[in-house]
Motif scaffolding. Structure first.
Motif, PDB file in Angstrom:
ATOM      1  N   LEU A  55       0.877  -1.338  -0.017  1.00  0.00           N
ATOM      2  CA  LEU A  55       0.069  -0.028  -0.116  1.00  0.00           C
ATOM      3  C   LEU A  55       0.873   1.325  -0.066  1.00  0.00           C
ATOM      4  O   LEU A  55       0.527   2.017  -0.671  1.00  0.00           O
ATOM      5  CB  LEU A  55      -0.834   0.013   1.358  1.00  0.00           C
ATOM      6  CG  LEU A  55      -2.057  -1.015   1.101  1.00  0.00           C
ATOM      7  CD1 LEU A  55      -2.719  -0.783   2.395  1.00  0.00           C
ATOM      8  CD2 LEU A  55      -2.852  -0.839  -0.097  1.00  0.00           C
ATOM      9  N   LEU A  56       1.892   1.381   0.665  1.00  0.00           N
ATOM     10  CA  LEU A  56       2.620   2.798   0.856  1.00  0.00           C
ATOM     11  C   LEU A  56       3.786   2.569  -0.102  1.00  0.00           C
ATOM     12  O   LEU A  56       4.061   3.674  -0.592  1.00  0.00           O
ATOM     13  CB  LEU A  56       3.265   2.687   2.472  1.00  0.00           C
ATOM     14  CG  LEU A  56       3.996   4.071   2.771  1.00  0.00           C
ATOM     15  CD1 LEU A  56       3.011   5.250   2.365  1.00  0.00           C
ATOM     16  CD2 LEU A  56       4.483   4.106   4.141  1.00  0.00           C
ATOM     17  N   PHE A  57       4.512   1.603  -0.039  1.00  0.00           N
ATOM     18  CA  PHE A  57       5.603   1.790  -0.953  1.00  0.00           C
ATOM     19  C   PHE A  57       5.939   1.239  -2.355  1.00  0.00           C
ATOM     20  O   PHE A  57       6.445   1.377  -3.236  1.00  0.00           O
ATOM     21  CB  PHE A  57       6.791   0.921  -0.082  1.00  0.00           C
ATOM     22  CG  PHE A  57       7.391   1.569   1.242  1.00  0.00           C
ATOM     23  CD1 PHE A  57       7.679   3.063   1.095  1.00  0.00           C
ATOM     24  CD2 PHE A  57       7.252   1.199   2.466  1.00  0.00           C
ATOM     25  CE1 PHE A  57       8.176   3.551   2.392  1.00  0.00           C
ATOM     26  CE2 PHE A  57       7.333   1.638   3.601  1.00  0.00           C
ATOM     27  CZ  PHE A  57       7.863   2.852   3.693  1.00  0.00           C
ATOM     28  N   GLU A  58       4.851   0.368  -2.677  1.00  0.00           N
ATOM     29  CA  GLU A  58       4.595  -0.212  -3.904  1.00  0.00           C
ATOM     30  C   GLU A  58       4.848   1.059  -5.133  1.00  0.00           C
ATOM     31  O   GLU A  58       5.445   1.036  -6.085  1.00  0.00           O
ATOM     32  CB  GLU A  58       3.443  -0.912  -4.048  1.00  0.00           C
ATOM     33  CG  GLU A  58       3.350  -1.549  -5.588  1.00  0.00           C
ATOM     34  CD  GLU A  58       4.434  -2.258  -6.009  1.00  0.00           C
ATOM     35  OE1 GLU A  58       4.654  -2.673  -7.212  1.00  0.00           O
ATOM     36  OE2 GLU A  58       5.057  -3.340  -5.138  1.00  0.00           O
ATOM     37  N   PRO A  59       3.948   2.184  -4.947  1.00  0.00           N
ATOM     38  CA  PRO A  59       3.905   3.123  -5.994  1.00  0.00           C
ATOM     39  C   PRO A  59       5.192   4.207  -5.806  1.00  0.00           C
ATOM     40  O   PRO A  59       5.397   5.114  -6.543  1.00  0.00           O
ATOM     41  CB  PRO A  59       2.560   3.937  -5.588  1.00  0.00           C
ATOM     42  CG  PRO A  59       2.488   3.627  -4.123  1.00  0.00           C
ATOM     43  CD  PRO A  59       2.960   2.341  -3.704  1.00  0.00           C
ATOM     44  N   LEU A  60       6.037   3.929  -4.803  1.00  0.00           N
ATOM     45  CA  LEU A  60       7.292   4.822  -4.592  1.00  0.00           C
ATOM     46  C   LEU A  60       8.540   4.144  -4.967  1.00  0.00           C
ATOM     47  O   LEU A  60       8.552   3.017  -4.700  1.00  0.00           O
ATOM     48  CB  LEU A  60       7.344   5.341  -3.144  1.00  0.00           C
ATOM     49  CG  LEU A  60       6.097   5.898  -2.794  1.00  0.00           C
ATOM     50  CD1 LEU A  60       6.165   6.333  -1.261  1.00  0.00           C
ATOM     51  CD2 LEU A  60       5.668   7.318  -3.526  1.00  0.00           C
ATOM     52  N   SER A  61       9.345   4.971  -5.602  1.00  0.00           N
ATOM     53  CA  SER A  61      10.801   4.379  -5.772  1.00  0.00           C
ATOM     54  C   SER A  61      11.449   4.555  -4.578  1.00  0.00           C
ATOM     55  O   SER A  61      10.927   5.045  -3.678  1.00  0.00           O
ATOM     56  CB  SER A  61      11.554   5.355  -6.918  1.00  0.00           C
ATOM     57  OG  SER A  61      11.741   6.716  -6.204  1.00  0.00           O
ATOM     58  N   ARG A  62      12.783   3.873  -4.334  1.00  0.00           N
ATOM     59  CA  ARG A  62      13.463   3.988  -3.279  1.00  0.00           C
ATOM     60  C   ARG A  62      13.746   5.194  -2.915  1.00  0.00           C
ATOM     61  O   ARG A  62      13.880   5.770  -1.602  1.00  0.00           O
ATOM     62  CB  ARG A  62      14.755   3.051  -3.280  1.00  0.00           C
ATOM     63  CG  ARG A  62      15.586   3.188  -2.078  1.00  0.00           C
ATOM     64  CD  ARG A  62      16.096   1.733  -1.982  1.00  0.00           C
ATOM     65  NE  ARG A  62      17.163   1.915  -0.942  1.00  0.00           N
ATOM     66  CZ  ARG A  62      16.990   1.515   0.355  1.00  0.00           C
ATOM     67  NH1 ARG A  62      15.445   1.072   0.657  1.00  0.00           N
ATOM     68  NH2 ARG A  62      17.625   1.375   1.304  1.00  0.00           N
ATOM     69  N   THR A  63      14.102   6.109  -3.877  1.00  0.00           N
ATOM     70  CA  THR A  63      14.385   7.629  -3.743  1.00  0.00           C
ATOM     71  C   THR A  63      12.914   8.323  -3.043  1.00  0.00           C
ATOM     72  O   THR A  63      13.333   9.223  -1.985  1.00  0.00           O
ATOM     73  CB  THR A  63      14.873   8.208  -5.012  1.00  0.00           C
ATOM     74  OG1 THR A  63      16.157   7.484  -5.481  1.00  0.00           O
ATOM     75  CG2 THR A  63      15.267   9.784  -5.003  1.00  0.00           C
ATOM     76  N   THR A  83      12.964  10.411   0.315  1.00  0.00           N
ATOM     77  CA  THR A  83      12.104  11.841   0.094  1.00  0.00           C
ATOM     78  C   THR A  83      11.032  11.847   1.219  1.00  0.00           C
ATOM     79  O   THR A  83      11.041  12.971   1.793  1.00  0.00           O
ATOM     80  CB  THR A  83      11.927  12.286  -1.200  1.00  0.00           C
ATOM     81  OG1 THR A  83      12.784  12.382  -2.186  1.00  0.00           O
ATOM     82  CG2 THR A  83      11.309  13.681  -1.077  1.00  0.00           C
ATOM     83  N   LEU A  84      10.125  11.034   1.243  1.00  0.00           N
ATOM     84  CA  LEU A  84       9.049  11.035   2.182  1.00  0.00           C
ATOM     85  C   LEU A  84       9.658  11.017   3.553  1.00  0.00           C
ATOM     86  O   LEU A  84       9.310  11.690   4.479  1.00  0.00           O
ATOM     87  CB  LEU A  84       8.160   9.589   1.838  1.00  0.00           C
ATOM     88  CG  LEU A  84       6.929   9.640   2.745  1.00  0.00           C
ATOM     89  CD1 LEU A  84       6.092  10.844   2.746  1.00  0.00           C
ATOM     90  CD2 LEU A  84       5.969   8.474   2.690  1.00  0.00           C
ATOM     91  N   ALA A  85      10.467  10.251   3.849  1.00  0.00           N
ATOM     92  CA  ALA A  85      11.180  10.131   5.368  1.00  0.00           C
ATOM     93  C   ALA A  85      11.762  11.432   5.545  1.00  0.00           C
ATOM     94  O   ALA A  85      11.533  11.885   6.700  1.00  0.00           O
ATOM     95  CB  ALA A  85      12.112   8.956   5.479  1.00  0.00           C
ATOM     96  N   ASP A  86      12.409  12.163   4.582  1.00  0.00           N
ATOM     97  CA  ASP A  86      13.145  13.293   4.958  1.00  0.00           C
ATOM     98  C   ASP A  86      12.172  14.250   5.093  1.00  0.00           C
ATOM     99  O   ASP A  86      12.380  15.251   5.844  1.00  0.00           O
ATOM    100  CB  ASP A  86      13.962  13.529   3.720  1.00  0.00           C
ATOM    101  CG  ASP A  86      15.285  12.627   3.519  1.00  0.00           C
ATOM    102  OD1 ASP A  86      15.679  11.942   4.563  1.00  0.00           O
ATOM    103  OD2 ASP A  86      15.772  12.891   2.624  1.00  0.00           O
ATOM    104  N   LEU A  87      10.582  14.542   4.542  1.00  0.00           N
ATOM    105  CA  LEU A  87       9.930  15.350   4.544  1.00  0.00           C
ATOM    106  C   LEU A  87       9.205  15.277   5.873  1.00  0.00           C
ATOM    107  O   LEU A  87       8.796  16.291   6.590  1.00  0.00           O
ATOM    108  CB  LEU A  87       9.071  15.288   3.481  1.00  0.00           C
ATOM    109  CG  LEU A  87       9.372  15.878   2.088  1.00  0.00           C
ATOM    110  CD1 LEU A  87       8.399  15.675   0.897  1.00  0.00           C
ATOM    111  CD2 LEU A  87       9.403  17.254   2.030  1.00  0.00           C
ATOM    112  N   LEU A  88       8.875  13.734   6.426  1.00  0.00           N
ATOM    113  CA  LEU A  88       8.204  13.728   7.654  1.00  0.00           C
ATOM    114  C   LEU A  88       8.953  13.846   8.804  1.00  0.00           C
ATOM    115  O   LEU A  88       8.424  14.235   9.952  1.00  0.00           O
ATOM    116  CB  LEU A  88       7.552  12.312   7.439  1.00  0.00           C
ATOM    117  CG  LEU A  88       6.393  12.180   6.357  1.00  0.00           C
ATOM    118  CD1 LEU A  88       5.838  10.630   6.523  1.00  0.00           C
ATOM    119  CD2 LEU A  88       5.214  13.245   6.687  1.00  0.00           C
ATOM    120  N   ALA A  89      10.318  13.616   8.690  1.00  0.00           N
ATOM    121  CA  ALA A  89      10.959  13.636   9.681  1.00  0.00           C
ATOM    122  C   ALA A  89      11.116  15.027  10.594  1.00  0.00           C
ATOM    123  O   ALA A  89      10.795  14.891  11.907  1.00  0.00           O
ATOM    124  CB  ALA A  89      12.435  13.407   9.588  1.00  0.00           C
TER     125      ALA A  89
END
Length: 175
Positions: free
Chosen positions: A130-138, A142-148
């Motif tokens: 659900l969360l990571f399938e539509p996202l590349s590793r980059t 980026t999501l982790a960097d934005l949410l931190a």
């Protein structure tokens, strides 16, 4: 106030509003799917899973109850209730804190670790699909960097369990 009753207030930033609702919808959909999987695979609620995971990931397998309540964003009384259910199921044990005579420590048991071993593959599959399938590793980085920084900003306030609440005109500590 101008405009029709259906118009948002003029000072609402549509980009921020869109980001907010997208975040809320994503977290709601993800949590619902996770809760279903945890219940089906291990009879766990989301909060109990969070408690067990925090304990499992701790180097000692333990946490002070107050710190754990803050970490999983639940009231002290709520955590006490959840810990009691987990303890009755043999998944955790509670004991007096060695560092604070008034504190209580909660520790995961071998049965708790075994239950996590049963639910984690399905949990990782749901989150991955659900969360990571539509996202590349980059994208994921980026999501982790934005949410931190958002998480850190929200966590900068004093923990809820140490903030006094007013009851009947007197300050009271959350028990």
């Amino acid at each position: 106030m101008s405009g029709t009753p259906h118009d948002p207030p003029h000072d609402v930033d549509p980009v921020r509003l869109g980001a907010y609702f997208a975040l809320i919808e994503v977290t709601s959909l993800l949590r619902h799917a996770i809760e279903q999987q945890l219940h089906e695979d291990g009879g766990l609620t989301f909060v109990r899973f969070q408690v067990l995971m925090r304990l499992h990931r701790s180097p000692t397998g333990s946490h002070r109850m107050t710190d754990l309540a803050d970490a999983v964003v639940v009231s002290r009384s709520g955590l006490t209730y959840q810990a009691g259910l987990l303890e009755r199921a043999g998944l955790v044990v509670r004991s007096p804190s060695p560092d604070d005579e008034r504190g209580v420590t909660i520790t995961i048991t071998d049965a708790g670790r075994a239950l996590l071993g049963r639910v984690l593959p399905g949990h990782e599959e749901v989150v991955g699909d659900l969360l990571f399938e539509p996202l590349s590793r980059t994208d994921a980085q980026t999501l982790a960097d934005l949410l931190a920084p958002v998480r850190d900003h929200m966590r900068a306030a004093p923990p809820r369990s140490v903030v006094s609440r007013r009851r009947g005109g007197r300050a009271a500590r959350d028990g």
